[in-house]
Scaffold this motif. Structure first.
Motif, PDB file in Angstrom:
ATOM      1  N   CYS B  89      -7.624   4.749   5.815  1.00 49.49           N
ATOM      2  CA  CYS B  89      -6.398   4.836   5.023  1.00 49.49           C
ATOM      3  C   CYS B  89      -5.782   3.456   4.848  1.00 49.49           C
ATOM      4  CB  CYS B  89      -5.416   5.755   5.699  1.00 49.49           C
ATOM      5  SG  CYS B  89      -6.030   7.438   5.750  1.00 49.49           S
ATOM      6  N   THR B  90      -5.087   3.308   3.747  1.00 48.56           N
ATOM      7  CA  THR B  90      -4.355   2.074   3.523  1.00 48.56           C
ATOM      8  C   THR B  90      -3.157   2.073   4.464  1.00 48.56           C
ATOM      9  OG1 THR B  90      -4.962   2.177   1.217  1.00 48.56           O
ATOM     10  CG2 THR B  90      -3.171   0.697   1.788  1.00 48.56           C
ATOM     11  N   ALA B  91      -3.098   1.085   5.307  1.00 47.87           N
ATOM     12  CA  ALA B  91      -2.006   1.059   6.276  1.00 47.87           C
ATOM     13  C   ALA B  91      -0.694   0.822   5.552  1.00 47.87           C
ATOM     14  CB  ALA B  91      -2.244  -0.030   7.302  1.00 47.87           C
ATOM     15  N   PRO B  92       0.310   1.664   5.794  1.00 51.45           N
ATOM     16  CA  PRO B  92       1.601   1.407   5.164  1.00 51.45           C
ATOM     17  C   PRO B  92       2.191   0.160   5.804  1.00 51.45           C
ATOM     18  CG  PRO B  92       1.761   3.226   6.711  1.00 51.45           C
ATOM     19  CD  PRO B  92       0.327   2.782   6.727  1.00 51.45           C
ATOM     20  N   ALA B  93       2.608  -0.756   4.987  1.00 51.82           N
ATOM     21  CA  ALA B  93       3.218  -1.985   5.497  1.00 51.82           C
ATOM     22  C   ALA B  93       2.418  -2.506   6.680  1.00 51.82           C
ATOM     23  CB  ALA B  93       4.666  -1.718   5.904  1.00 51.82           C
ATOM     24  N   ALA B  99      -3.907  -6.372   7.639  1.00 54.59           N
ATOM     25  CA  ALA B  99      -4.483  -6.076   6.346  1.00 54.59           C
ATOM     26  C   ALA B  99      -5.959  -6.348   6.464  1.00 54.59           C
ATOM     27  CB  ALA B  99      -3.874  -6.966   5.281  1.00 54.59           C
ATOM     28  N   GLU B 103      -7.486  -2.671   2.712  1.00 52.47           N
ATOM     29  CA  GLU B 103      -6.520  -3.342   1.837  1.00 52.47           C
ATOM     30  C   GLU B 103      -7.251  -4.253   0.850  1.00 52.47           C
ATOM     31  OE1 GLU B 103      -6.014  -2.954   5.131  1.00 52.47           O
ATOM     32  OE2 GLU B 103      -4.441  -1.469   4.845  1.00 52.47           O
TER      33      GLU B 103
END
Lengths: 499, 167
Positions: B89-93, B99, B103
């Motif tokens: 998953c794209t890490a939130p913040a 990153a 990302e």
């Protein structure tokens, strides 16, 4: 971690991939109020043992591999430690080539940080839904064209680093007393052309910052808010005229009032920087030796200090290039001097980007940089050498002690994040005090904590690039018996769940 | 970064991520190097870089195989996980240096760069990735042959699929 019997403990672990690393610990007292909070920065283990017995001249190659994020900074600090070790002064062209490659690297690193790593806070916005606070959210906000511009700029800068420095990801140009090869006239012209673009890019980025951040009074309020403000000492490298320099000079420290406190050479760092180990942590917190350790507190009586963009602008009297100096004047006029607001690091970073681009241009415009005399061959017997540079994330020091054959007996390294560690803990504690009360952990804490440590850009990933686990951030509240009383977690998909 | 000689018509690239100086983190590099010896025409890239620097190594091929380490803390060291990058998953913040691969991939796709359409990852559960000069955990080292077998399976599957596609 030792059993905590009288306090309750909350753990925020942003990178679960590293067991016991990079975590935030919040200790509650019996009443459930925040007692203390800390940010534990991960640290490489075994550097000293690893370095022992190796030829010192291997260190620039080896240390550049330590960190997957800023190999050029380690390579340069290590090369400068070898200059000192062998008591050699590189010829002018060699120094210019080193600084040219180094400023090119700084432009690249600062650009990536502002747009893609710091972007979720200032470009997407702290109020945006968590699911949008990532690189995709940044692109959605700035537009694909700007995103492509950043990537194109980065590619050109990296090509230059590879051209003059070996490989971008593993530079090999630094040698004790100079560099591996001269810069050709053809390559100088390439640097000139990209440097001119980089200056434009720096101006464009500052303009974007004005539109996206400064035009919004909420942002400015947030930057200036007490939650993100600490009055500490500031440290950075400066040239002979007290102007910011990333590659060389003396280390200058100013007081929380902005008054000169100390100026010292790399070799004198042990007289000014002391390291403290806390019983609850394996990591070292740096503080100013002449001031002393007064605990995790700010003010002129506390030896806590900061490094990195905000600190560097405070520590220097001015910037050496005209456009960046103009931008710095605007910055200090808006926020006062010195600037104590942690989130201003993002703005300071862009001013530094512009400075690096202008400096890159100055160096590339100088035909003297192509002089083939690029090496002073070492002849002295080595014993001890210290090298310092300003890494993107702050002052970086390499220190080697060798036998007469140049074999390392003892080595020490102070990385940027270690310098900043105590101040980062201040930031985390402030956020925690505002937002944590017993088992009631506010969701806002996640944002606050993330925003404060992202501004410093601590080297969380320095040690490894293992894939992250599934939970980037979580706060756990436990009672004195170790039972969980609350859990707030933000999963990788951005959803926030309470259990 | 090291790169082996690739063929002219590269369809798949093997990306070994890791750091030979850091104990178990050497896994991705060692596996990639052995794969380069076993499959000389395979496009193999090895790098100790992380974060968005990975952008340089993702693009230009439709299929990408990645070997890396992972620390979930939930399984024994040496456990192998195989999954598609879309499951990362794209890490939130994301944490500043956090990153990473996902990302970089998101960015490449969002910007219309020639990002791979298919990214398969093999990750080994690592015990220690922070000790400079540290030895690999025996169980992590023991997983190297299985990782090479996985690469071979992926190459066979990709080749089979492409030969079944109409010319």
């Amino acid at each position: 971690m030792a059993e905590i019997s009288t306090t309750r403990r909350i753990t925020i672990d942003p990178i679960t991939r590293l067991e016991g690393h990079g975590r935030i610990e919040i200790f509650l007292d019996e009443q459930g109020a925040v007692d203390r909070a800390y940010f534990q920065v991960p640290e490489l283990r075994g550097f000293e043992k690893f370095a022992q017995g190796r030829p010192a001249e291997d260190m620039p190659q080896i240390t550049s591999r330590i960190c997957g994020v800023c190999p050029t900074a380690h390579h340069m600090a290590s090369t400068k430690a070898l200059d000192a070790l062998y008591q050699v002064e590189p010829p002018p062209a060699a120094k210019k080539i080193r600084e040219l490659i180094y400023t090119t690297f700084m432009v690249e690193d600062h650009a990536l940080h502002f747009y893609f790593l710091g972007g979720p806070d200032f470009i997407v916005g702290p109020q945006a839904p968590a699911a949008e606070r990532n690189v995709l959210g940044v692109i959605a906000k700035v537009g694909v064209e700007t995103g492509q511009k950043v990537i194109a700029m980065r590619r050109k800068l990296r090509e230059l680093i590879a051209l003059a420095g070996g490989k971008a990801g593993h530079p090999v140009f630094g040698l004790p007393g100079g560099v591996a090869r001269p810069l050709s006239e053809e390559d100088r012209q390439k640097f000139r052309s990209v440097a001119a673009e980089a200056v434009e890019f720096g101006l464009f980025s500052l303009e974007a910052f004005r539109k996206l951040v400064l035009a919004d009074s909420h942002y400015v309020e947030l930057i200036r808010s007490d939650a993100f403000t600490h009055r500490t000492y500031y440290m950075g490298l400066v040239d002979a005229e007290n102007r910011l320099n990333f590659y060389d000079g003396v280390i200058r420290v100013v007081t929380p009032e902005g008054k000169p406190f100390a100026s010292f050479t790399a070799a004198q760092y042990v007289d000014y920087i002391a390291e403290r180990v806390e019983p609850w942590s394996y990591m070292k917190f740096c503080f100013l030796k002449p001031v002393g350790w007064k605990g995790f507190t700010d003010g002129a009586d506390s030896g806590v200090y900061a490094v990195a963009p905000l600190a560097r602008l405070n520590a220097a009297e001015k910037l050496a290039t005209p456009l960046a100096q103009q931008a710095a004047v605007e910055y200090f006029a808006t926020l006062g001097r010195p600037v104590h607001h942690t989130l201003a690091n993002h703005w300071a970073r862009l001013i530094e980007l512009l400075y690096a681009a202008e400096r890159m241009k100055e160096l590339a415009d100088d035909p003297g940089i192509t002089d083939p005399n690029i090496r002073t061959v070492p002849t002295a017997t080595p014993s001890e050498g210290v090298g310092v540079v300003e890494a993107p994330r702050g002052t970086l020091i390499h220190h080697y002690l060798t036998d007469s054959r140049g074999i390392i007996q003892k080595a020490n390294m102070i990385v940027a994040t270690q310098n900043n560690a105590a101040r980062i803990s201040l930031s985390v504690e402030k956020a925690a005090r505002a937002l944590v009360s017993g088992a009631n952990v506010s969701e806002g804490l996640l944002n606050m904590v993330e925003m404060s440590f992202r501004a410093y850009d601590p080297c969380l990933g320095c040690a490894t690039h293992s894939l992250p686990g599934s939970m980037p951030l979580w706060i756990e509240v436990r009672d004195t018996k170790g039972h969980r009383v609350a859990l707030l977690r933000r999963d990788s998909d951005g959803t926030i769940r309470r259990e | 970064m090291e790169r082996s000689a690739g063929s002219d018509a590269v369809r798949v690239r093997l990306l070994g991520l890791g750091n030979e100086l850091l104990a178990d983190d050497a896994f991705g590099i060692i596996v990639a190097r052995e794969a380069a010896a076993r499959f000389p025409s395979l496009d193999v890239v090895m790098t100790s870089e992380s974060g968005l620097a990975l952008l340089d190594y993702l693009n230009g091929v439709p299929s990408l195989l990645i070997v890396d380490t992972i620390q979930t803390g939930r399984r024994e060291p040496g456990t192998l996980y195989a999954f598609d990058a879309d499951r990362l998953c794209t890490a939130p913040a994301a944490a500043p240096h956090g990153a990473g691969l996902r990302e970089a991939l998101d960015l490449a796709r969002a910007l219309g760069l020639s990002a791979p359409t298919e990214v398969r990852i093999l990750a080994v559960e690592a015990a220690d990735c922070v000790t400079l000069g540290g030895r690999m955990h025996p169980a992590v080292e023991a997983a190297i042959p299985a990782a090479l077998d996985w690469i071979e399976e992926q190459l066979v599957a990709l080749a089979t699929r492409s030969s079944q596609q109409p010319a």
